[in-house]
Design a protein around this motif. Sequence first.
Motif: not given
Length: 65
Positions: A8-13, A16, A34-35, A37-38, A41
Amino acid sequence: MAKVVDCYVERTAARLLRSLNGSGGAVPLHRIQFSNTIIQYLLDQKEAQIKNTGHGFLLAVVEKF
């Protein structure tokens, strides 16, 4: 279970990063929806950097040669 979070983090990053590329390579940090965390990352992966313009901060794509 942790693998799902990483995906999820990789896809969202990646989303972005595409958004940053589409808007000229840099966006004011206060406009990013975006959060943290993203954003962190991308900074940890050295795909983005924070730039101080003197009037605010920009999240910018790292230029790769």
